[in-house]
Design a protein around this motif. Structure first.
Motif, PDB file in Angstrom:
ATOM      1  N   LYS A  66     -48.053  -7.217  20.168  1.00 33.14           N
ATOM      2  CA  LYS A  66     -47.856  -5.798  19.879  1.00 33.14           C
ATOM      3  C   LYS A  66     -49.064  -5.013  20.401  1.00 33.14           C
ATOM      4  CE  LYS A  66     -43.975  -6.249  17.618  1.00 33.14           C
ATOM      5  NZ  LYS A  66     -43.690  -5.734  16.297  1.00 33.14           N
ATOM      6  N   GLN A  69     -50.120  -1.969  16.676  1.00 32.87           N
ATOM      7  CA  GLN A  69     -50.236  -2.351  15.274  1.00 32.87           C
ATOM      8  C   GLN A  69     -51.686  -2.693  14.917  1.00 32.87           C
ATOM      9  OE1 GLN A  69     -45.717  -4.219  15.058  1.00 32.87           O
ATOM     10  NE2 GLN A  69     -47.414  -5.457  14.368  1.00 32.87           N
ATOM     11  N   ARG A 113     -38.652  -9.582  22.045  1.00 33.83           N
ATOM     12  CA  ARG A 113     -39.449 -10.809  22.038  1.00 33.83           C
ATOM     13  C   ARG A 113     -38.651 -12.017  22.516  1.00 33.83           C
ATOM     14  NH1 ARG A 113     -41.984  -9.451  16.146  1.00 33.83           N
ATOM     15  NH2 ARG A 113     -39.766  -9.060  15.798  1.00 33.83           N
ATOM     16  N   ALA A 127     -46.901 -11.977  17.829  1.00 34.74           N
ATOM     17  CA  ALA A 127     -46.614 -10.553  17.634  1.00 34.74           C
ATOM     18  C   ALA A 127     -45.947 -10.305  16.274  1.00 34.74           C
ATOM     19  CB  ALA A 127     -45.729 -10.042  18.763  1.00 34.74           C
ATOM     20  N   THR A 128     -46.669 -10.618  15.196  1.00 33.51           N
ATOM     21  CA  THR A 128     -46.112 -10.435  13.834  1.00 33.51           C
ATOM     22  C   THR A 128     -44.652 -10.888  13.796  1.00 33.51           C
ATOM     23  OG1 THR A 128     -45.560  -8.070  14.209  1.00 33.51           O
ATOM     24  CG2 THR A 128     -47.702  -8.557  13.202  1.00 33.51           C
ATOM     25  N   ARG A 135     -33.317 -16.544  14.964  1.00 33.62           N
ATOM     26  CA  ARG A 135     -34.186 -16.532  16.150  1.00 33.62           C
ATOM     27  C   ARG A 135     -34.396 -17.935  16.697  1.00 33.62           C
ATOM     28  NH1 ARG A 135     -38.437 -12.051  13.642  1.00 33.62           N
ATOM     29  NH2 ARG A 135     -37.132 -10.235  14.105  1.00 33.62           N
ATOM     30  N   GLY A 177     -34.382  -4.451  15.800  1.00 33.81           N
ATOM     31  CA  GLY A 177     -34.691  -5.839  16.187  1.00 33.81           C
ATOM     32  C   GLY A 177     -35.662  -6.531  15.251  1.00 33.81           C
ATOM     33  N   PRO A 180     -37.208  -6.575   8.799  1.00 31.88           N
ATOM     34  CA  PRO A 180     -37.119  -5.561   7.738  1.00 31.88           C
ATOM     35  C   PRO A 180     -35.959  -4.578   7.954  1.00 31.88           C
ATOM     36  CG  PRO A 180     -39.395  -5.860   8.384  1.00 31.88           C
ATOM     37  CD  PRO A 180     -38.567  -6.606   9.385  1.00 31.88           C
ATOM     38  N   TYR A 199     -43.315   0.554  15.448  1.00 36.93           N
ATOM     39  CA  TYR A 199     -43.691   1.109  14.134  1.00 36.93           C
ATOM     40  C   TYR A 199     -44.496   2.396  14.230  1.00 36.93           C
ATOM     41  CZ  TYR A 199     -41.669  -3.131  12.442  1.00 36.93           C
ATOM     42  OH  TYR A 199     -40.771  -4.127  12.186  1.00 36.93           O
ATOM     43  N   ILE A 220     -48.750  -4.915   8.358  1.00 39.55           N
ATOM     44  CA  ILE A 220     -48.609  -3.886   9.403  1.00 39.55           C
ATOM     45  C   ILE A 220     -48.826  -2.507   8.768  1.00 39.55           C
ATOM     46  CG2 ILE A 220     -47.009  -2.826  11.050  1.00 39.55           C
ATOM     47  CD1 ILE A 220     -45.630  -5.591  11.268  1.00 39.55           C
ATOM     48  N   GLU A 242     -42.176 -13.371   5.162  1.00 39.31           N
ATOM     49  CA  GLU A 242     -42.179 -13.235   6.629  1.00 39.31           C
ATOM     50  C   GLU A 242     -43.231 -14.178   7.198  1.00 39.31           C
ATOM     51  OE1 GLU A 242     -39.929 -11.078   7.946  1.00 39.31           O
ATOM     52  OE2 GLU A 242     -39.371 -10.177   6.023  1.00 39.31           O
TER      53      GLU A 242
HETATM   54  N1  GLU Z   1     -42.185  -9.756  10.964  1.00 36.90           N
HETATM   55  C1  GLU Z   1     -41.040  -8.931  11.175  1.00 36.90           C
HETATM   56  C2  GLU Z   1     -40.265  -9.334  12.407  1.00 36.90           C
HETATM   57  O1  GLU Z   1     -40.645 -10.236  13.110  1.00 36.90           O
HETATM   58  C3  GLU Z   1     -41.418  -7.471  11.213  1.00 36.90           C
HETATM   59  C4  GLU Z   1     -42.547  -7.145  12.106  1.00 36.90           C
HETATM   60  C5  GLU Z   1     -42.152  -6.881  13.526  1.00 36.90           C
HETATM   61  O2  GLU Z   1     -41.117  -6.240  13.756  1.00 36.90           O
HETATM   62  O3  GLU Z   1     -42.908  -7.301  14.401  1.00 36.90           O
HETATM   63  O4  GLU Z   1     -39.241  -8.782  12.677  1.00 36.90           O
END
Ligand code: GLU
Length: 295
Positions: A66, A69, A113, A127-128, A135, A177, A180, A199, A220, A242
């Motif tokens: 990201k 963030q 991603r 990337a979080t 996935r 995508g 949350p 975000y 985040i 998460e």
């Molecule tokens: N961790 C969550 C996800 O992978 C929310 C953060 C994000 O969108 O990067 O969807």
């Protein structure tokens, strides 16, 4: 299959020279800033034909992260991102003998991603990135290397929203995508989702009243609260789990296992904790690193 250019192979020589220089300059350097990034390997250390050998030989790696963030991946004025995810990627690159100067950073947003990994546009995504079964059909995950949880951010003066059940009839911003956003659609259908691409695109709508809340992972949102003193606050407790993983090409079990080994080593020798302390640790408490999941 990945193909790498001759040019990239030549850059392995440059990387090796740089590695030697770094080892020399590291002597007597005790500022701690480079501990996670010193290259420590070359292609001969890895099984022939493995992704590790290919990357080590190329002397470079392309990392999706990201760019917007704070605390995890935020691009600075020089175009290079900083944050905990960035440091985790540097640890992995370092174990491949790749110095941070030879990491190519590519911005990934929540929605692209999987496709960036599948297309070979990036070698890994840090990337979080929540590990989940949906996935896992498309990409593989090493990790987790961190556990976050979904929560809610509102304007500092807001006292009406204190948890996800208060979102009914309200406009809530999240990112297309992301897990949350999906959670709101599926489990809180009375909330009106306002989807954006990243975000940071939720901040102005929150300020000007176009939305009532922003929802995503606690860490985040904590970064946005920290960056905008007095404007925003987090409400309620995290209401999902998460686990953050490192995304890589589906089916590359050898690479996944190797990254898991690297993560575990970084837990044991203090590099993970140092990476945290230098980035998100400025704002958040130091957590225990989670056990990696060798599914
Ligand atoms: N961790 C969550 C996800 O992978 C929310 C953060 C994000 O969108 O990067 O969807």
């Amino acid at each position: 299959m990945r193909t790498r250019s001759t040019l990239r192979r030549y850059s392995a020589l440059t990387a090796a020279a740089l590695a030697a220089a770094l080892v020399l300059t590291a002597c007597g350097d005790d500022d701690g800033g480079d501990a996670t990034t010193e290259p420590t390997a070359d292609a001969a250390d890895f099984p022939e034909g493995s992704t590790m050998a290919e990357l080590a030989e190329a002397g470079s790696i392309t990392v999706g992260t990201k760019f917007d963030q704070p605390l995890f991946g935020l691009v600075g004025p020089d175009g290079t991102p900083v944050g905990f995810d960035v440091e985790i990627a540097k640890i992995i690159a370092g174990e491949l003998g790749i110095s941070e100067d030879n990491i190519e950073w590519v911005e990934t947003v929540s929605a692209n991603r999987e496709s960036f990994i599948q297309d070979g546009r990036v070698d890994i995504v840090v990337a979080t990135y929540t590990i989940n079964d949906e996935r896992k059909e498309l990409v593989d995950f090493a990790g987790p290397y961190f556990e976050a949880g979904q929560t809610i951010m509102v304007l500092e003066e807001n006292s009406d929203i204190n948890g996800p059940d208060d979102l009914a009839g309200r406009r809530v911003c999240s990112v297309e995508g992301s897990t949350p956003a999906e959670n709101i659609r599926t489990n809180y259908p009375e909330a009106e989702l306002f989807p954006t691409g990243a975000y940071s695109d939720c901040l102005e709508p929150l300020r000007n009243g176009q939305v009532d809340a922003v929802t995503t992972d606690n860490v985040i949102l904590s970064g946005f609260v920290d960056q905008n003193p007095g404007e925003f606050k987090l409400v309620g407790e995290p209401f999902t789990q998460e686990p953050y993983g490192i995304g890589l090409m589906h089916g590359d079990t050898e690479f996944r296992n190797w990254i898991n080994d690297v993560l575990e080593a970084s837990y044991d020798d203090g590099r993970w904790e140092e990476a945290w302390a230098e980035t998100a640790g400025a704002v958040l408490d130091t957590p225990e690193p989670p056990a990696v999941d060798r599914y």
